[in-house]
Design an enzyme around this catalytic site. Structure first.
Site, PDB file in Angstrom:
ATOM      1  N   GLY A  18     -21.612  47.632 -58.945  1.00  0.00           N
ATOM      2  CA  GLY A  18     -21.842  48.480 -57.772  1.00  0.00           C
ATOM      3  C   GLY A  18     -21.306  47.796 -56.522  1.00  0.00           C
ATOM      4  N   VAL A  31      -9.599  34.861 -49.353  1.00  0.00           N
ATOM      5  CA  VAL A  31      -8.144  34.896 -49.170  1.00  0.00           C
ATOM      6  C   VAL A  31      -7.714  33.908 -48.095  1.00  0.00           C
ATOM      7  CG1 VAL A  31      -6.205  36.347 -48.409  1.00  0.00           C
ATOM      8  CG2 VAL A  31      -7.916  37.275 -49.997  1.00  0.00           C
ATOM      9  N   CYS A  33     -16.611  48.260 -66.717  1.00  0.00           N
ATOM     10  CA  CYS A  33     -15.548  48.273 -67.738  1.00  0.00           C
ATOM     11  C   CYS A  33     -16.108  47.849 -69.098  1.00  0.00           C
ATOM     12  CB  CYS A  33     -14.439  47.322 -67.294  1.00  0.00           C
ATOM     13  SG  CYS A  33     -13.148  47.084 -68.530  1.00  0.00           S
ATOM     14  N   GLY A  53     -22.668  41.457 -59.397  1.00  0.00           N
ATOM     15  CA  GLY A  53     -24.052  41.139 -59.743  1.00  0.00           C
ATOM     16  C   GLY A  53     -24.128  40.378 -61.051  1.00  0.00           C
ATOM     17  N   ASP A  54     -25.312  40.437 -61.655  1.00  0.00           N
ATOM     18  CA  ASP A  54     -25.527  39.613 -62.844  1.00  0.00           C
ATOM     19  C   ASP A  54     -24.617  40.011 -64.003  1.00  0.00           C
ATOM     20  OD1 ASP A  54     -26.915  42.022 -63.063  1.00  0.00           O
ATOM     21  OD2 ASP A  54     -28.480  41.179 -64.328  1.00  0.00           O
ATOM     22  N   THR A  75     -24.269  42.560 -54.374  1.00  0.00           N
ATOM     23  CA  THR A  75     -24.978  43.749 -54.840  1.00  0.00           C
ATOM     24  C   THR A  75     -26.094  44.048 -53.852  1.00  0.00           C
ATOM     25  OG1 THR A  75     -26.449  44.670 -56.555  1.00  0.00           O
ATOM     26  CG2 THR A  75     -26.421  42.269 -56.341  1.00  0.00           C
ATOM     27  N   ASP A 133     -28.861  45.233 -54.552  1.00  0.00           N
ATOM     28  CA  ASP A 133     -30.175  45.160 -55.221  1.00  0.00           C
ATOM     29  C   ASP A 133     -30.982  43.919 -54.882  1.00  0.00           C
ATOM     30  OD1 ASP A 133     -28.984  46.607 -58.383  1.00  0.00           O
ATOM     31  OD2 ASP A 133     -29.222  47.415 -56.365  1.00  0.00           O
ATOM     32  N   ARG A 154     -39.349  60.073 -40.515  1.00  0.00           N
ATOM     33  CA  ARG A 154     -40.672  60.023 -39.872  1.00  0.00           C
ATOM     34  C   ARG A 154     -40.746  61.007 -38.699  1.00  0.00           C
ATOM     35  NH1 ARG A 154     -44.803  56.750 -40.199  1.00  0.00           N
ATOM     36  NH2 ARG A 154     -43.743  55.115 -41.385  1.00  0.00           N
ATOM     37  N   ARG A 165     -31.980  49.435 -58.696  1.00  0.00           N
ATOM     38  CA  ARG A 165     -31.957  49.331 -60.169  1.00  0.00           C
ATOM     39  C   ARG A 165     -33.335  48.921 -60.679  1.00  0.00           C
ATOM     40  NH1 ARG A 165     -26.552  47.096 -63.127  1.00  0.00           N
ATOM     41  NH2 ARG A 165     -26.998  45.274 -61.878  1.00  0.00           N
ATOM     42  N   GLY A 211     -42.657  50.900 -41.883  1.00  0.00           N
ATOM     43  CA  GLY A 211     -44.043  51.322 -41.695  1.00  0.00           C
ATOM     44  C   GLY A 211     -44.526  52.330 -42.724  1.00  0.00           C
ATOM     45  N   VAL A 226     -25.787  56.626 -50.060  1.00  0.00           N
ATOM     46  CA  VAL A 226     -25.748  56.289 -48.623  1.00  0.00           C
ATOM     47  C   VAL A 226     -26.064  54.802 -48.460  1.00  0.00           C
ATOM     48  CG1 VAL A 226     -27.141  56.555 -46.522  1.00  0.00           C
ATOM     49  CG2 VAL A 226     -26.340  58.584 -47.738  1.00  0.00           C
ATOM     50  N   ARG A 262     -25.193  52.379 -50.174  1.00  0.00           N
ATOM     51  CA  ARG A 262     -24.129  51.477 -50.636  1.00  0.00           C
ATOM     52  C   ARG A 262     -23.001  51.368 -49.614  1.00  0.00           C
ATOM     53  NH1 ARG A 262     -23.953  51.788 -56.430  1.00  0.00           N
ATOM     54  NH2 ARG A 262     -21.676  51.670 -56.375  1.00  0.00           N
TER      55      ARG A 262
HETATM   56  P1  ADP Z   1     -23.347  44.175 -61.750  1.00  0.00           P
HETATM   57  O1  ADP Z   1     -22.316  43.106 -61.746  1.00  0.00           O
HETATM   58  O2  ADP Z   1     -23.543  44.818 -60.401  1.00  0.00           O
HETATM   59  O3  ADP Z   1     -24.612  43.774 -62.440  1.00  0.00           O
HETATM   60  P2  ADP Z   1     -22.726  45.683 -64.166  1.00  0.00           P
HETATM   61  O4  ADP Z   1     -23.952  45.193 -64.842  1.00  0.00           O
HETATM   62  O5  ADP Z   1     -22.379  47.120 -64.248  1.00  0.00           O
HETATM   63  O6  ADP Z   1     -22.724  45.396 -62.603  1.00  0.00           O
HETATM   64  O7  ADP Z   1     -21.488  44.805 -64.726  1.00  0.00           O
HETATM   65  C1  ADP Z   1     -20.194  45.065 -64.175  1.00  0.00           C
HETATM   66  C2  ADP Z   1     -19.150  44.797 -65.264  1.00  0.00           C
HETATM   67  O8  ADP Z   1     -19.261  43.446 -65.705  1.00  0.00           O
HETATM   68  C3  ADP Z   1     -19.375  45.625 -66.528  1.00  0.00           C
HETATM   69  O9  ADP Z   1     -18.828  46.926 -66.418  1.00  0.00           O
HETATM   70  C4  ADP Z   1     -18.616  44.799 -67.553  1.00  0.00           C
HETATM   71  O10 ADP Z   1     -17.225  45.016 -67.446  1.00  0.00           O
HETATM   72  C5  ADP Z   1     -18.917  43.377 -67.090  1.00  0.00           C
HETATM   73  N1  ADP Z   1     -20.078  42.849 -67.834  1.00  0.00           N
HETATM   74  C6  ADP Z   1     -21.371  43.131 -67.610  1.00  0.00           C
HETATM   75  N2  ADP Z   1     -22.148  42.455 -68.492  1.00  0.00           N
HETATM   76  C7  ADP Z   1     -21.299  41.760 -69.297  1.00  0.00           C
HETATM   77  C8  ADP Z   1     -21.447  40.868 -70.438  1.00  0.00           C
HETATM   78  N3  ADP Z   1     -22.678  40.552 -70.879  1.00  0.00           N
HETATM   79  N4  ADP Z   1     -20.350  40.341 -71.014  1.00  0.00           N
HETATM   80  C9  ADP Z   1     -19.122  40.653 -70.539  1.00  0.00           C
HETATM   81  N5  ADP Z   1     -18.893  41.467 -69.501  1.00  0.00           N
HETATM   82  C10 ADP Z   1     -19.962  42.016 -68.882  1.00  0.00           C
HETATM   83  O1  F6P Z   2     -26.391  47.823 -58.710  1.00  0.00           O
HETATM   84  C1  F6P Z   2     -26.220  48.488 -57.491  1.00  0.00           C
HETATM   85  C2  F6P Z   2     -26.622  49.936 -57.624  1.00  0.00           C
HETATM   86  O2  F6P Z   2     -26.457  50.573 -56.384  1.00  0.00           O
HETATM   87  C3  F6P Z   2     -28.059  50.150 -58.092  1.00  0.00           C
HETATM   88  O3  F6P Z   2     -28.993  49.954 -57.045  1.00  0.00           O
HETATM   89  C4  F6P Z   2     -27.980  51.575 -58.577  1.00  0.00           C
HETATM   90  O4  F6P Z   2     -29.006  51.876 -59.509  1.00  0.00           O
HETATM   91  C5  F6P Z   2     -26.610  51.596 -59.265  1.00  0.00           C
HETATM   92  O5  F6P Z   2     -25.821  50.600 -58.603  1.00  0.00           O
HETATM   93  C6  F6P Z   2     -25.899  52.927 -59.172  1.00  0.00           C
HETATM   94  O6  F6P Z   2     -24.718  52.786 -59.950  1.00  0.00           O
HETATM   95  P1  F6P Z   2     -23.473  53.810 -59.757  1.00  0.00           P
HETATM   96  O7  F6P Z   2     -22.868  53.521 -58.426  1.00  0.00           O
HETATM   97  O8  F6P Z   2     -22.548  53.449 -60.881  1.00  0.00           O
HETATM   98  O9  F6P Z   2     -24.054  55.197 -59.840  1.00  0.00           O
END
Ligand code: ADP
Ligand code: F6P
Length: 324
Positions: free
Chosen positions: A11, A24, A73, A102-103, A125, A127, A154, A171, A185, A255, A257
């Site tokens: 995201g 860069v 992907c 993210g993770d 991210t 989140d 509000r 998430r 609030g 919104v 994001r």
């Molecule tokens: P975020 O990085 O925000 O957590 P996702 O969890 O959707 O978003 O991961 C983004 C992309 O990272 C995935 O679409 C995939 O291509 C790659 N990815 C996610 N988890 C793994 C994994 N365990 N091993 C390899 N690639 C991963």
């Molecule tokens: O991980 C960021 C995030 O905005 C989450 O808070 C939300 O649940 C998700 O991405 C939405 O994913 P997408 O943009 O693919 O609908």
């Protein structure tokens, strides 16, 4: 000349452009070539790779989104996909890669490092769900977007003596709901980390109405599974508990994001982007950068990903006291 690749993944988040700019500019400052990889791992696999120069990142520090675009992907989740990615990186002479995401994206970066690519992760991210860092890039901006929305809601809520349920992103993490709810609030804050039932919320509404509160804001995190059917389910439950209640639902959605990154996110992103390149120059790999007690830190990706988020229950309880 050595080269560094950079991509944004998962995201998107406000501040990613500021991080791209820092990576860069720092890389070129130290004599490296820089390649922008478009659309995250998906673009890597389709060789959407462009060389970047100092002007490639001009006038972007203030822009939301990511000029490199982002994606999710599934092919990259496969070993064959990752091997293909390494071959493509080698073809472009890219031995170092900065991954902003993210993770999930960090898991991908870790696997690339196991295949010989030096990788550094930057937490991007909204989140704020990465336990190793106090803040992820985009969280502060998204929080302020929610606060602004709550303030507008509000206004109308007080005009009509209504209860407004505001659903926010995050998430599986309740940080956006908690801190934006506190700052806005909100009368009730519903997060995945706390087992809140609809009865609790209905009771609280009745208590605050008894003391004269004619309108209320309830902030509901999208991942709060304790409330069946989310905001719509909560609206239904409130009306069942109080037929006279006039309830509306606002799902803030994407919104949260967008928007110009806050000063905090621009500064955080700049510091983290600069640090990421410095680590690569020092020959480091498979690490992530972050911020702890306002100090820029770096640690092993595995160590970072193994840490579990601790929810700020103390602030959550305080928010309940302050909104009675
Ligand atoms: P975020 O990085 O925000 O957590 P996702 O969890 O959707 O978003 O991961 C983004 C992309 O990272 C995935 O679409 C995939 O291509 C790659 N990815 C996610 N988890 C793994 C994994 N365990 N091993 C390899 N690639 C991963
Ligand atoms: O991980 C960021 C995030 O905005 C989450 O808070 C939300 O649940 C998700 O991405 C939405 O994913 P997408 O943009 O693919 O609908």
């Amino acid at each position: 000349m050595k080269a560094i690749g950079i991509l944004t993944s998962g995201g998107d988040a406000p501040g990613m452009n500021a991080a791209i700019r820092a990576v860069v500019r720092t890389a070129i400052y130290y004599g490296y070539k820089v390649y922008g990889i478009e659309k995250g791992y998906k673009g890597l696999l389709s060789e959407e790779i462009i060389e970047m120069d100092l002007s490639s990142v001009g006038d972007i520090i203030q822009r939301g989104g990511t000029i490199l675009k982002s994606s999710r992907c599934d092919e990259f989740r496969t070993e064959e996909g990752r091997k293909k990615a390494v071959e493509i990186l080698e073809k472009f002479g890219i031995e170092n890669l900065v991954v902003i995401g993210g993770d999930g994206s960090f898991n991908g970066a870790k696997k690339l490092s196991e295949l010989g690519v030096s990788t550094i992760g930057i937490p991007g991210t909204i989140d704020n769900d990465l336990a190793y860092t106090d803040y992820t890039i985009g969280f502060d901006t998204a929080m302020n977007t929610i606060i602004d929305a709550i303030s507008k809601i509000r206004d109308t809520s007080s005009s009509h003596d209504r209860i407004n349920i505001v659903e926010v992103m995050g998430r599986h993490c309740g940080d956006l709901a908690l801190y934006a709810g506190l700052a806005g609030g909100a009368e009730s804050i519903v997060v995945p980390e706390m087992d809140i039932k609809t009865d609790d919320i209905v009771k609280r509404l009745k208590t605050t109405q008894k003391r004269g509160k004619k309108h209320s804001i309830i902030v509901l995190a999208e991942g709060a599974t304790s409330i069946a059917d989310g905001a719509i389910g909560l609206k239904k439950a409130i009306n069942e508990g109080d037929e006279g209640a006039d309830v509306r639902v606002t799902v803030l959605g994407h919104v949260q994001r967008g928007g110009a990154p806050s000063a905090f996110d621009r500064i955080l992103a700049s510091r983290l982007g600069n640090k990421a390149v410095e680590l690569l120059i020092e020959g480091k790999s498979s690490r992530v950068v972050g911020i702890k007690d306002n100090k820029i830190i770096d640690l092993d990706i595995d160590e970072a990903l193994s840490m579990t988020n601790t929810f700020d229950e103390e602030t959550y309880e305080m928010a309940k006291v302050l909104s009675i």
